[in-house]
Design an enzyme around this catalytic site. Sequence first.
Site, PDB file in Angstrom:
ATOM      1  N   LYS A 179       0.834  -1.205   0.000  1.00  0.00           N
ATOM      2  CA  LYS A 179       0.000   0.000   0.000  1.00  0.00           C
ATOM      3  C   LYS A 179       0.868   1.254   0.000  1.00  0.00           C
ATOM      4  O   LYS A 179       1.828   1.352   0.753  1.00  0.00           O
ATOM      5  CB  LYS A 179      -0.882   0.016   1.253  1.00  0.00           C
ATOM      6  CG  LYS A 179      -1.779  -1.197   1.390  1.00  0.00           C
ATOM      7  CD  LYS A 179      -2.479  -1.236   2.739  1.00  0.00           C
ATOM      8  CE  LYS A 179      -1.547  -1.369   3.913  1.00  0.00           C
ATOM      9  NZ  LYS A 179      -2.199  -1.587   5.197  1.00  0.00           N
TER      10      LYS A 179
ATOM     11  N   THR B 298      -6.762   9.879   8.968  1.00  0.00           N
ATOM     12  CA  THR B 298      -6.530   8.575   8.343  1.00  0.00           C
ATOM     13  C   THR B 298      -6.220   7.499   9.386  1.00  0.00           C
ATOM     14  O   THR B 298      -5.638   6.469   9.066  1.00  0.00           O
ATOM     15  CB  THR B 298      -5.368   8.663   7.328  1.00  0.00           C
ATOM     16  OG1 THR B 298      -4.234   9.214   8.007  1.00  0.00           O
ATOM     17  CG2 THR B 298      -5.726   9.523   6.129  1.00  0.00           C
TER      18      THR B 298
ATOM     19  N   GLY C 242      -6.497   4.382  11.232  1.00  0.00           N
ATOM     20  CA  GLY C 242      -7.218   3.130  11.012  1.00  0.00           C
ATOM     21  C   GLY C 242      -7.466   2.760   9.562  1.00  0.00           C
ATOM     22  O   GLY C 242      -8.210   1.817   9.283  1.00  0.00           O
ATOM     23  N   THR C 243      -6.822   3.459   8.635  1.00  0.00           N
ATOM     24  CA  THR C 243      -7.067   3.137   7.208  1.00  0.00           C
ATOM     25  C   THR C 243      -6.637   1.719   6.864  1.00  0.00           C
ATOM     26  O   THR C 243      -7.329   1.011   6.126  1.00  0.00           O
ATOM     27  CB  THR C 243      -6.324   4.114   6.257  1.00  0.00           C
ATOM     28  OG1 THR C 243      -5.000   4.246   6.710  1.00  0.00           O
ATOM     29  CG2 THR C 243      -6.976   5.457   6.187  1.00  0.00           C
ATOM     30  N   GLY C 244      -5.478   1.309   7.393  1.00  0.00           N
ATOM     31  CA  GLY C 244      -4.948  -0.025   7.067  1.00  0.00           C
ATOM     32  C   GLY C 244      -5.879  -1.118   7.578  1.00  0.00           C
ATOM     33  O   GLY C 244      -6.171  -2.095   6.874  1.00  0.00           O
ATOM     34  N   CYS C 245      -6.370  -0.945   8.808  1.00  0.00           N
ATOM     35  CA  CYS C 245      -7.297  -1.935   9.392  1.00  0.00           C
ATOM     36  C   CYS C 245      -8.564  -2.004   8.542  1.00  0.00           C
ATOM     37  O   CYS C 245      -9.063  -3.102   8.223  1.00  0.00           O
ATOM     38  CB  CYS C 245      -7.693  -1.528  10.814  1.00  0.00           C
ATOM     39  SG  CYS C 245      -6.312  -1.333  11.952  1.00  0.00           S
TER      40      CYS C 245
HETATM   41  N1  LIG Z   1      -4.742  10.675   1.901  1.00  0.00           N
HETATM   42  C1  LIG Z   1      -5.149   9.582   1.266  1.00  0.00           C
HETATM   43  N2  LIG Z   1      -6.014   9.678   0.230  1.00  0.00           N
HETATM   44  C2  LIG Z   1      -6.452   8.572  -0.394  1.00  0.00           C
HETATM   45  N3  LIG Z   1      -6.064   7.335  -0.089  1.00  0.00           N
HETATM   46  C3  LIG Z   1      -5.185   7.175   0.925  1.00  0.00           C
HETATM   47  C4  LIG Z   1      -4.676   8.276   1.653  1.00  0.00           C
HETATM   48  N4  LIG Z   1      -3.837   7.807   2.620  1.00  0.00           N
HETATM   49  C5  LIG Z   1      -3.819   6.468   2.493  1.00  0.00           C
HETATM   50  N5  LIG Z   1      -4.614   6.070   1.466  1.00  0.00           N
HETATM   51  C6  LIG Z   1      -4.912   4.715   1.032  1.00  0.00           C
HETATM   52  O1  LIG Z   1      -5.402   4.023   2.191  1.00  0.00           O
HETATM   53  C7  LIG Z   1      -4.979   2.659   2.175  1.00  0.00           C
HETATM   54  C8  LIG Z   1      -4.142   2.359   3.437  1.00  0.00           C
HETATM   55  O2  LIG Z   1      -2.978   3.075   3.295  1.00  0.00           O
HETATM   56  P1  LIG Z   1      -1.605   3.119   4.061  1.00  0.00           P
HETATM   57  O3  LIG Z   1      -1.549   4.458   4.700  1.00  0.00           O
HETATM   58  O4  LIG Z   1      -0.529   2.828   3.088  1.00  0.00           O
HETATM   59  O5  LIG Z   1      -1.712   1.971   5.131  1.00  0.00           O
HETATM   60  P2  LIG Z   1      -1.665   1.987   6.729  1.00  0.00           P
HETATM   61  O6  LIG Z   1      -2.921   2.661   7.215  1.00  0.00           O
HETATM   62  O7  LIG Z   1      -1.602   0.533   7.062  1.00  0.00           O
HETATM   63  O8  LIG Z   1      -0.441   2.761   7.121  1.00  0.00           O
HETATM   64  C9  LIG Z   1      -4.211   2.503   0.844  1.00  0.00           C
HETATM   65  O9  LIG Z   1      -5.118   2.118  -0.152  1.00  0.00           O
HETATM   66  C10 LIG Z   1      -3.699   3.902   0.570  1.00  0.00           C
HETATM   67  O10 LIG Z   1      -3.416   4.064  -0.810  1.00  0.00           O
HETATM   68  C1  LIG Z   2      -5.138  -2.344  17.895  1.00  0.00           C
HETATM   69  C2  LIG Z   2      -4.588  -1.623  16.720  1.00  0.00           C
HETATM   70  N1  LIG Z   2      -4.333  -2.318  15.603  1.00  0.00           N
HETATM   71  C3  LIG Z   2      -3.812  -1.671  14.529  1.00  0.00           C
HETATM   72  C4  LIG Z   2      -3.534  -0.333  14.567  1.00  0.00           C
HETATM   73  C5  LIG Z   2      -2.922   0.344  13.398  1.00  0.00           C
HETATM   74  O1  LIG Z   2      -3.908   0.625  12.543  1.00  0.00           O
HETATM   75  P1  LIG Z   2      -3.782   1.118  11.026  1.00  0.00           P
HETATM   76  O2  LIG Z   2      -4.990   0.747  10.316  1.00  0.00           O
HETATM   77  O3  LIG Z   2      -2.465   0.761  10.453  1.00  0.00           O
HETATM   78  O4  LIG Z   2      -3.919   2.583  11.250  1.00  0.00           O
HETATM   79  P2  LIG Z   2      -3.094   3.692  11.842  1.00  0.00           P
HETATM   80  O5  LIG Z   2      -3.623   3.901  13.202  1.00  0.00           O
HETATM   81  O6  LIG Z   2      -1.669   3.289  11.759  1.00  0.00           O
HETATM   82  O7  LIG Z   2      -3.530   4.702  10.843  1.00  0.00           O
HETATM   83  C6  LIG Z   2      -3.838   0.361  15.736  1.00  0.00           C
HETATM   84  N2  LIG Z   2      -3.630   1.701  15.835  1.00  0.00           N
HETATM   85  N3  LIG Z   2      -4.359  -0.307  16.810  1.00  0.00           N
END
Ligand SMILES: Nc1ncnc2c1ncn2[C@@H]1O[C@H](COP(=O)(O)OP(=O)(O)O)[C@@H](O)[C@H]1O
Ligand SMILES: Cc1ncc(COP(=O)(O)OP(=O)(O)O)c(N)n1
Length: 267
Positions: free
Chosen positions: A175, A206, A208-211
């Site tokens: 990602k 953003t 929790g986007t990954g979750c």
């Molecule tokens: N500002 C943003 N605008 C649109 N999509 C985003 C943005 N930030 C992250 N994404 C998308 O959200 C998803 C999770 O992104 P990422 O940030 O790489 O993961 P994580 O939350 O695990 O760190 C991916 O599809 C990424 O391309």
């Molecule tokens: C309990 C718990 N699990 C995972 C995360 C990390 O979440 P993620 O979706 O990667 O989002 P960010 O918080 O890193 O944006 C968490 N915070 N807590």
Amino acid sequence: MKPACVLTIAGTDPSGGAGIQADLKTFQELQSYGMSVVTSVVAQNTTGVKNVHHLPDAFIREQLFAVSEDMPVHAVKTGMIANKEMMQVIKDWMQTVDAPYIMDPVMIAQSGDPLVEQEEQIYLKRHLVPESTLVTPNIPETETLLNKQIDNEEDMKEAAVEIVEKLGAGAALVKGGHLKGKAVDFLYDGHQLHTFEAERIDSANTHGTGCTYSAAIAAYMSRGYPLAQAVEKGKHFVTEAIRHSFNLGKGDGPTNHFAVRQEVFNQ
Ligand SMILES: Nc1ncnc2c1ncn2[C@@H]1O[C@H](COP(=O)(O)OP(=O)(O)O)[C@@H](O)[C@H]1O
Ligand SMILES: Cc1ncc(COP(=O)(O)OP(=O)(O)O)c(N)n1
């Protein structure tokens, strides 16, 4: 009528944006029956992690079997798995379940707080990644998994292939949220590279986007969507969740898990 059933195995976020809470909200929105096994109870919010309480691995095992001895499991998603003992319990339990396994290799919260220590990250890579149908690392997680720097899209594509071919994941979705420019992710499914691209939304909310993204993919897979289509639909879900995110809390706010539903209702 029997619904598709999806199980998340993860840590908690009492502020509701990430972890098990984000997963269950996502499952519900995507019409899959959500179930959950808690690994760690985390005192956190949009500003960071305050404290963590890890559940004993024997108790995680009891939760896993309480679910699978009684309920159908059509897809499994894992998030925060803090130590080797938990990883081993989950790996052993996975052998008893016939369902796609989507692994979000959670290592650090967006606030910068570590959720899984370094030694445990290596164990995850060696022992759990090879069990996955799909692993969904962000850029820092990809760097940790492969022990190399990822600077651009070419590096991301190469990394997706390496995670499958060298680490043994069934497929890898790298990602690109941490790069500048468009929000691009690359999926390697063992045969083909797929690109998923969306506009970058100007939002700091953003958390929790990954979750949310990996939970959406798991929900779609539980309903029988093939991998690439589940990722495409999951990408739409997370993009809209970011577009309509909430300016809540004192840090980076949470995404909006009912954004897609709102769009449908507003039409
Ligand atoms: N500002 C943003 N605008 C649109 N999509 C985003 C943005 N930030 C992250 N994404 C998308 O959200 C998803 C999770 O992104 P990422 O940030 O790489 O993961 P994580 O939350 O695990 O760190 C991916 O599809 C990424 O391309
Ligand atoms: C309990 C718990 N699990 C995972 C995360 C990390 O979440 P993620 O979706 O990667 O989002 P960010 O918080 O890193 O944006 C968490 N915070 N807590």
